[in-house]
Design an enzyme around this catalytic site. Structure first.
Site, short mmCIF file in Angstrom:
data_model
loop_
_atom_site.label_atom_id
_atom_site.label_comp_id
_atom_site.label_asym_id
_atom_site.label_seq_id
_atom_site.Cartn_x
_atom_site.Cartn_y
_atom_site.Cartn_z
N GLU A 112 -0.78 -38.82 -25.12
CA GLU A 112 -0.13 -39.58 -24.05
C GLU A 112 -1.03 -39.45 -22.83
O GLU A 112 -1.02 -38.42 -22.16
CB GLU A 112 1.26 -39.01 -23.76
CG GLU A 112 2.02 -39.86 -22.75
CD GLU A 112 3.13 -39.11 -22.03
OE1 GLU A 112 4.03 -39.76 -21.51
OE2 GLU A 112 3.08 -37.86 -21.97
N ASP A 156 1.98 -34.51 -25.76
CA ASP A 156 2.66 -34.85 -24.52
C ASP A 156 1.75 -34.56 -23.32
O ASP A 156 1.07 -33.52 -23.29
CB ASP A 156 3.94 -34.00 -24.43
CG ASP A 156 4.85 -34.44 -23.30
OD1 ASP A 156 5.30 -35.59 -23.30
OD2 ASP A 156 5.12 -33.61 -22.39
O1 TEU Z 1 5.95 -37.96 -20.03
C1 TEU Z 1 4.94 -37.69 -19.11
C2 TEU Z 1 4.87 -38.58 -17.97
O2 TEU Z 1 3.90 -38.49 -17.23
C3 TEU Z 1 6.00 -39.53 -17.76
O3 TEU Z 1 7.00 -38.90 -17.07
C4 TEU Z 1 5.51 -40.73 -17.07
O4 TEU Z 1 4.93 -40.42 -15.84
C5 TEU Z 1 6.62 -41.68 -16.79
O5 TEU Z 1 7.59 -41.63 -17.77
C6 TEU Z 1 6.06 -43.08 -16.71
O6 TEU Z 1 7.07 -44.01 -16.79
C7 TEU Z 1 6.13 -37.04 -21.05
C8 TEU Z 1 7.29 -37.43 -21.91
O7 TEU Z 1 7.03 -38.65 -22.55
C9 TEU Z 1 8.54 -37.43 -21.09
O8 TEU Z 1 9.65 -37.85 -21.83
C10 TEU Z 1 8.76 -36.03 -20.57
O9 TEU Z 1 9.86 -36.01 -19.72
C11 TEU Z 1 7.53 -35.51 -19.82
O10 TEU Z 1 6.34 -35.73 -20.55
C12 TEU Z 1 7.63 -34.02 -19.61
O11 TEU Z 1 7.40 -33.34 -20.80
#
Ligand code: TEU
Length: 522
Positions: free
Chosen positions: A265, A208
Site C-alpha cells: 500500500e 499496510d
Molecule cells: O491505511 C493507510 C493510510 O495511509 C490510509 O489511512 C489512507 O491515508 C487513507 O485511507 C486514504 O484514504 C492503512 C489501512 O488501509 C487502513 O485501513 C488503516 O486504518 C491504516 O493503514 C492504519 O493501519
C-alpha cells in the site's frame, strides 16, 4: 519479473473480515464465514483473496492494530479457522494473501506494555518512538506531526512514578504506536511473522502503509498541516528513503517461498518515487490509487491509466488496478449513486478488467453495493470520527456487512440481527441470493466479465494503444491480444469501433454504445 508469475494478471478479492460473513452469530464476520462462502468466490472467478487483518487485535482500528502478529484473533475463529480457510481455498485453486501491518503495533502489544512499564531511557522504549516533550515541563509534543486520523501524532504517557512523562508517536490512532525500524529487533520480529504465515501456506502479503516504517532522523516538523486521511509527497511522516532497505530485506525472505507475492500500500503520488518501491528487489506489486481519485470522465480516466502504466514501466513492474477498498468510497457512490452510479461502476469494471495487469476487487463491489451514507452517529466506529472531533464520519460507510439472502436485515450475513454496523433495509434486491437468480444482475455481470477475461486470448499482452480519447469517451486496444474496450462517458450514444462486440455493461441501442456504458469487442 517472471512473466509466468501467477499474480501478474490475477484478480484479487479483498475480504474485509468483519463484513463478509458471520458464522457464529456474534454479529461480526469471521474466517469460517469466508470458508462457508468459498462457493461464491469460486463462481465469481477470482484467483486470490486478500484478507484484511485477522491477527490478534483489540480492534481499535478493526485489526490494523495488531497485538500478536502470529496468532488469529478468537473473534475471527483462531488458528484452526485460518488453517481451514487456507486448505479449502487452495483446494479450489484460490490463493490466500494476508495483510501485515509493519508500521505500528497495537498499544496492547507486549512490547508496548513493557515499554510503558520500563520508563524513559530503557531498551524497551527503543522499540517505539518515545521522546521528551518540548516547553516548560515538556508539556508540548516533540514535533508538529498530526495523526492521519486527526489530532496530534503524539500521546503523552503517565510514567511508572505516576507523573506525566514522555510522548510516543502514533501516525494513526493512539492505540497504534509507531515502531522504531532503526531497531534491528523490529525487523527480526517481522521476519518471524512473515515466515510463520508462509510456512503455513499463505501465498503472500498485502503490506499496510508500505511507505511508512522509516522515519527521518531527528523527526523534523512538517511544513504544513495536512487534511485528515491524506498526505502529500513532501510529508516527513511517510516515504523516507530508508524504507527501501526494509523492502529489500522483506523481498529476500519472501523470495525463499515459491510464488509468494508482496503487494504494497504505497500512497506516493510522484511516479518516480512510487516506482522505487517496485524495483526488482523490492515489492512485487504496488497499489496504484489513481483510478479511485478521478470521476467518471473520459479524459481523467485516460490520464489516470496512462499515468499508472508510465509509473509501472519505470522499473518494468506489473500494473495494478483498483476502484475501491475498505478506506475508499465505493465507486457506485463516487460516480453519482443510484442507477447512474451503478451503470457507471459496471462500465468501469469493464475498463479495469480490459487493462493489462492485476486487478483488486473489494468485497461487495460484485453486488454493486453503494456507501451507506446515513449510518446513525451513535454506531460510527472508525477512529477518524472521534479523532476528527466529529467532523469526519470516516470509513464505516464502506464497511457495512454484505447482504447474502432473505428480505430483511441481517440478510443472511449473521444469525444475529445485531450486526456490528446496521444493514440498510433497502438492500433486499442486492442480496447474493436475489442476484444469483437474475441473469441481468451485477453479480451475473461480474461473473461473465471475469470468465471472459480469464478465458479469452484477446486479453493477452502488456501493451495498450489508444484509438480514441475525447471528452465523451475512450477506446483502447490490447496490442497483442487485440481486445478493444470502448467507454462512453458522454451524453449521446457512441458509435462502436470496428470489431465484434462480445460483452457490454448495458444493452446496445441500435448498435451503438449508450451513455454511461462500456463494451468489449474482438
Ligand atoms: O491505511 C493507510 C493510510 O495511509 C490510509 O489511512 C489512507 O491515508 C487513507 O485511507 C486514504 O484514504 C492503512 C489501512 O488501509 C487502513 O485501513 C488503516 O486504518 C491504516 O493503514 C492504519 O493501519
Amino acid at each position: 519479473m517472471s512473466p509466468a508469475a501467477w499474480w501478474s494478471n490475477a484478480v484479487f478479492y479483498q475480504v474485509y473480515p468483519r463484513s463478509f460473513a458471520d458464522s457464529n452469530g456474534d454479529g461480526v464476520g469471521d474466517i469460517d464465514g469466508i470458508v462457508a462462502h468459498l462457493d461464491h468466490l469460486e463462481r465469481l472467478g477470482i484467483d486470490a483473496i486478500w484478507l484484511s487483518p485477522v491477527t490478534v487485535s483489540p480492534m481499535a482500528d478493526h485489526g490494523y492494530d495488531v497485538s500478536d502478529p502470529r496468532d488469529i484473533d478468537p473473534l475471527f475463529g483462531g488458528m484452526p479457522a485460518i488453517e481451514r480457510l487456507i486448505a479449502q481455498a487452495h483446494q479450489r485453486g484460490i490463493k490466500i494473501t494476508m495483510d501485515v501491518v509493519p508500521n505500528h503495533t497495537s498499544s496492547q502489544h507486549a512490547w508496548f506494555a513493557a515499554a510503558l512499564a520500563a520508563g524513559p531511557g530503557t531498551d524497551a522504549r527503543e522499540l517505539y518512538h518515545f521522546r521528551d516533550g518540548k516547553g516548560p515541563d515538556g508539556a508540548l509534543p516533540p514535533n508538529n506531526w498530526t495523526s492521519v486520523f486527526g489530532g496530534s501524532a503524539w500521546e503523552r504517557v503517565v510514567e511508572p512514578d505516576g507523573n506525566p512523562g514522555q510522548y510516543y508517536l502514533h501516525l494513526f490512532d493512539t492505540h497504534q504506536p509507531d515502531l522504531n525500524w532503526d531497531n534491528p529487533e523490529v525487523f527480526d520480529d517481522f521476519e518471524a511473522s512473515l515466515r510463520f504465515w508462509l510456512d503455513r501456506g499463505v501465498d503472500g502479503f498485502r503490506i499496510d502503509v508500505a511507505h511508512g516504517m522509516a522515519k527521518p532522523a531527528g523527526l523534523p516538523d512538517a511544513k504544513e498541516a495536512v487534511k485528515v486521511l491524506s498526505h502529500s509527497d513532501d510529508d516527513p511522516r511517510f516515504n523516507n528513503p530508508a524504507v527501501h532497505d526494509i523492502h529489500r530485506k522483506i523481498r529476500k525472505i519472501v523470495d525463499e517461498y515459491d510464488g509468494a507475492v508482496t503487494i504494497g500500500e504505497v500512497w506516493v503520488l510522484d511516479n518516480m518515487l512510487w516506482a522505487e518501491y517496485l524495483r526488482p528487489d523490492e515489492l512485487h506489486l504496488g497499489f496504484n490509487f489513481r483510478l479511485t481519485k478521478v470521476g467518471f470522465d473520459a479524459h481523467q480516466i485516460h490520464d489516470a491509466v496512462e499515468n499508472s502504466l508510465a509509473a509501472t514501466a519505470i522499473y518494468d513492474s506489473v500494473p495494478t488496478w483498483t476502484l475501491s477498498n475498505h478506506d475508499i468510497d465505493r465507486e457506485v457512490t463516487r460516480y453519482g449513486g443510484g442507477e447512474i452510479g451503478l451503470r457507471r461502476a459496471r462500465a468501469m469494471l469493464l475498463v479495469m478488467l480490459a487493462l493489462p495487469g492485476t486487478v483488486f476487487i473489494y468485497n461487495g463491489e460484485e453486488l454493486g453495493l453503494p456507501d451507506v451514507l446515513d449510518l446513525p452517529e451513535e454506531v460510527l466506529q472508525d477512529p477518524t470520527w472521534e479523532r476528527s472531533g466529529h467532523t469526519e464520519r470516516g470509513r464505516d460507510k464502506v464497511r457495512v456487512p454484505l447482504p447474502w439472502s432473505g428480505d430483511a436485515p441481517p440478510f443472511g450475513f449473521s444469525s444475529s440481527p445485531d450486526t456490528w454496523l446496521p444493514m440498510p433495509a433497502d438492500w433486499a434486491p442486492l442480496t447474493v441470493e436475489k442476484q444469483d437468480a437474475d441473469p441481468d444482475s451485477t453479480l451475473a455481470f461480474f461473473r461473465t466479465a471475469l470468465k471472459l477475461r480469464r478465458e479469452r486470448a484477446e486479453f493477452d499482452g502488456l501493451e495498450l494503444e489508444w484509438l480514441t480519447a475525447t471528452d465523451d469517451g475512450l477506446v483502447f486496444r490490447r496490442r497483442a491480444g487485440g481486445l478493444v474496450c470502448a467507454l462512453n462517458t458522454g451524453k449521446r450514444p457512441m458509435p462502436l469501433p470496428a470489431g465484434e462486440p462480445i460483452f457490454a455493461s448495458a444493452p446496445l441501442v441500435d448498435g451503438q454504445l449508450p451513455t454511461d456504458a462500456a463494451a468489449w469487442l474482438v
